[in-house]
Design an enzyme around this catalytic site. Structure first.
Site, short mmCIF file in Angstrom:
data_model
loop_
_atom_site.label_atom_id
_atom_site.label_comp_id
_atom_site.label_asym_id
_atom_site.label_seq_id
_atom_site.Cartn_x
_atom_site.Cartn_y
_atom_site.Cartn_z
N CYS A 1 0.83 -1.19 0.00
CA CYS A 1 0.00 0.00 0.00
C CYS A 1 0.87 1.24 0.00
O CYS A 1 1.63 1.46 0.93
CB CYS A 1 -0.93 0.01 1.20
N THR B 1 -11.96 -0.94 -8.52
CA THR B 1 -12.46 0.41 -8.83
C THR B 1 -13.73 0.38 -9.68
O THR B 1 -14.57 1.26 -9.55
CB THR B 1 -11.34 1.21 -9.52
#
Lengths: 282, 361
Positions: free
Chosen positions: B148, B287
């Protein structure tokens, strides 16, 4: 429960600086309550604009020639919203809604002041109708920088006991801002509740005024969203909970309507140091 | 419970054609579909269950959870980009204990298959997370988010260094039960994805998830400042899909039997198929959920048809098929059928060729 449906554009009409888009939205218009919103996809599955745009539900009609329809007010300030205003009759649109927490409606007949800034007055139409049907007194206060940016003055006049209009440049109504007139209107109408929708700065100023007068206030907040359904964690703002703890809450599912005295307006855009889960001070 | 209408909003689901068997084996876990939700894009599944039956897809990869509650980054946290978006959420979440009590319990009661994604700021924290989950059960696998790019950890990103990546996976393996498969989610922001993959596999990862977001930045030319409060953010969406395909293909080439969860801009069944052909056994949808809340279900349906259209009875048979030897050259004079997968119906070679030469519109 939200619906994901294909709707059809029925009409796009200009309203000052804005556009009002009428859509068929089977299921959504029947379930929508004042203060809720819909999201609309920009283009189809090949579109390079991936994020849905969120719009407060302006008006709904659950029965009619087209079945359930709804209206949204669009300000064409970006590529996606401009694309929407260029839709023609029968164009297909992917719509999700109704989303978010609606305005709380008082169970008793009380006096309500509805404040709208710019096209923030769009969701106040349904609310005004609902309140009037419940026997509440409705006074409306709307403002904008200039006349073109006022939304729905004539219709709101019909739905309310009184309407006050302000523009910053004096092109319509009284010169100034809604916050210049609010205290007086609260006193004059003996308001029990203030509902507000508009830019965050306006909501913050309104909440400060109503807190002093101890008038219960519900604001419909404006935060940019990616998903609108509670999964992306983009639209958070610091809100004080019933337990007194500040949390970063999602305006799409825990809002967009929020108590004015619970939002930490001055801290919006930050993570307050005392917020739940904030990084420990170095 | 009424459920939202499935599809991009429509009822245009097309005629019902042949559908491939979607059963998938992922590092020994049997899933009814290779389609998963990607970490960070589905929260813990509850919200999406209003739009499609989350038990009908392969499973839910939950948003990366950390040891303690976390408020995340300041707003704005998001900026739309061409065919994608940047995010800088900063791993906002309730912390592992509340996650186990509420989110994981809900997923289990709902009957969903769950892959729990964990994230930490130190090697030790990852180990503690694995320990807390060890005796809880109710999930199929662990995904370790070592890549991340949002979290400030003195600039260190575990996924960018083979040794730190391996240290994290070792800590997780030592503290978990030894049976639950561990997937390491890798960052594409490295010189050699194969080198990092090798390192985490040696450390005990059963498989890899490819790819996490790419680090990006947007400057608002109106305010003339960075668009995100956190300055940089992770780029996701269809814009990064070719990067994901490349990473999957390279890792599959290096480790042909390594289970891979493909992730990165999957929006249609055809995109998912591309990932499978590159070598992914499962595909997570991220997404695109923001664009289409029921995307995972739609992609599952589209994929089932596309696989069948290519003459494959089972989705698992198409995994890695882009790595096969050159197809035999078919001349007009010598019309031998092109390489045909086992179990595929014998058909006209011209049909097969046109099917395999499928071109994206």
């Amino acid at each position: 429960m939200p619906h994901q449906v294909m709707g059809e554009a029925l009409d796009v009409r200009r309203a000052g600086s804005y556009f009002v888009l009428s859509l068929t939205a089977p299921g959504i218009s029947e379930d929508a309550r004042p203060g809720q919103f819909v999201t609309v996809a920009i283009g189809g599955l090949e579109s390079s604009m991936l994020l849905r745009r969120a719009f407060a539900i302006h008006r709904v009609q659950s029965r009619g020639v087209y079945g359930g329809t709804l209206e949204i007010a669009v300000s064409p300030h970006g590529l996606g919203s401009r694309w929407l205003t260029e839709r023609r009759r029968h164009d297909q649109l992917s719509i999700v809604g109704p989303l978010g927490k609606p305005f709380s409606i008082p169970s008793r007949r009380v006096s309500c002041v509805l404040v709208g800034g710019g096209y923030g007055s769009a969701p106040l139409f349904m609310l005004a109708e609902h309140l009037r049907d419940n026997g509440c007194r409705v006074d409306v206060l709307i403002g904008a920088s200039t006349e073109e940016k006022l939304f729905g003055v004539l219709d709101l006049k019909r739905l309310s006991s009184s309407i006050t209009v302000t523009t910053e440049d004096g092109s319509s109504g009284e010169t100034g801002r809604v916050t210049d007139r609010l205290a007086e209107l609260i006193d004059r109408s003996s308001a029990d509740i203030v509902y507000a929708c508009g830019p965050m700065g306006m909501l913050s100023a309104i909440s400060a005024i109503t807190a002093k007068r101890r008038v219960f206030t519900q604001c419909s907040v404006e935060e940019s969203m990616a998903c609108g359904i509670g999964v992306c964690m983009t639209c958070v703002l610091p809100v004080i909970g019933d337990d007194g703890v500040t949390r970063m809450v999602r305006s799409c599912v825990e809002g967009p309507t929020m108590r004015g005295d619970r939002v930490r307006w001055a801290d919006v855009g930050t993570i307050p140091a005392d917020a739940w889960g904030a990084a420990e001070a170095p | 419970m009424t459920r939202a209408i499935i599809g991009y909003g429509g009822t245009d689901r097309g005629p019902v054609g042949a559908r491939a068997d979607m059963t998938t084996d992922l590092a020994g876990i049997e899933l009814p579909s290779p389609i998963l939700t990607a970490s960070g894009c589905a929260a813990s599944g509850k919200e999406l269950d209003a739009y499609f039956d989350i038990t009908a897809i392969g499973g839910v990869i939950t948003k990366s959870i950390m040891l303690k509650p976390r408020a995340g980054r300041a707003t704005p946290r998001m900026a739309e980009t061409p065919s994608g978006m940047l995010n800088s959420i900063g791993l906002q979440g309730p912390g592992i204990e509340a996650f186990i009590e509420e989110d994981l319990a809900w997923l289990e009661s709902r009957g969903a298959r769950t892959i729990v994604s964990i994230a930490g700021e130190t090697v030790d924290e990852y180990g503690k997370l694995a320990q807390k989950l060890r005796n809880v059960g109710g999930f199929e696998a662990l995904e370790v988010n070592i890549s991340c790019p949002n979290v400030d950890d003195r600039g260190l990103v575990f996924a960018c260094n083979p040794d730190s990546a391996a240290a994290v996976i070792q800590a997780v393996r030592r503290n978990s039960d030894g049976r639950t498969p561990i997937f390491a989610k890798l960052s594409p922001d490295v010189t050699s994805i194969v080198e990092i993959a090798e390192s985490v596999v040696r450390a005990g990862a059963a498989g890899v998830t490819l790819i996490n977001t790419l680090l990006g930045m947007v400057i608002d030319t109106g305010t003339m400042r960075p668009a995100l409060a956190g300055l940089t953010g992770g780029l996701s969406g269809p814009a990064i899909r070719p990067v994901a395909v490349r990473c999957i293909f390279q890792v599959r080439q290096a480790f042909p039997s390594l289970p891979i969860i493909g992730a990165g801009g999957v929006r249609t069944g055809n995109d998912a198929l591309e990932f499978l052909l590159a070598g992914a056994s499962a595909v997570s949808v991220g997404t695109s959920i923001f664009n289409d809340p029921s995307a995972p279900m739609r992609i599952h349906d589209e994929l089932a048809r596309l696989v069948a259209e290519r003459g494959f009875a089972r989705v698992s048979d198409i995994v890695g098929h882009a790595h096969r030897e050159r197809d035999a050259i078919v001349t007009e004079a010598q019309a031998d059928p092109v390489e045909s997968p086992e179990g595929a119906p014998a058909s006209d070679p011209d049909d097969e060729l046109s099917a395999w030469d499928f071109v994206r519109e």
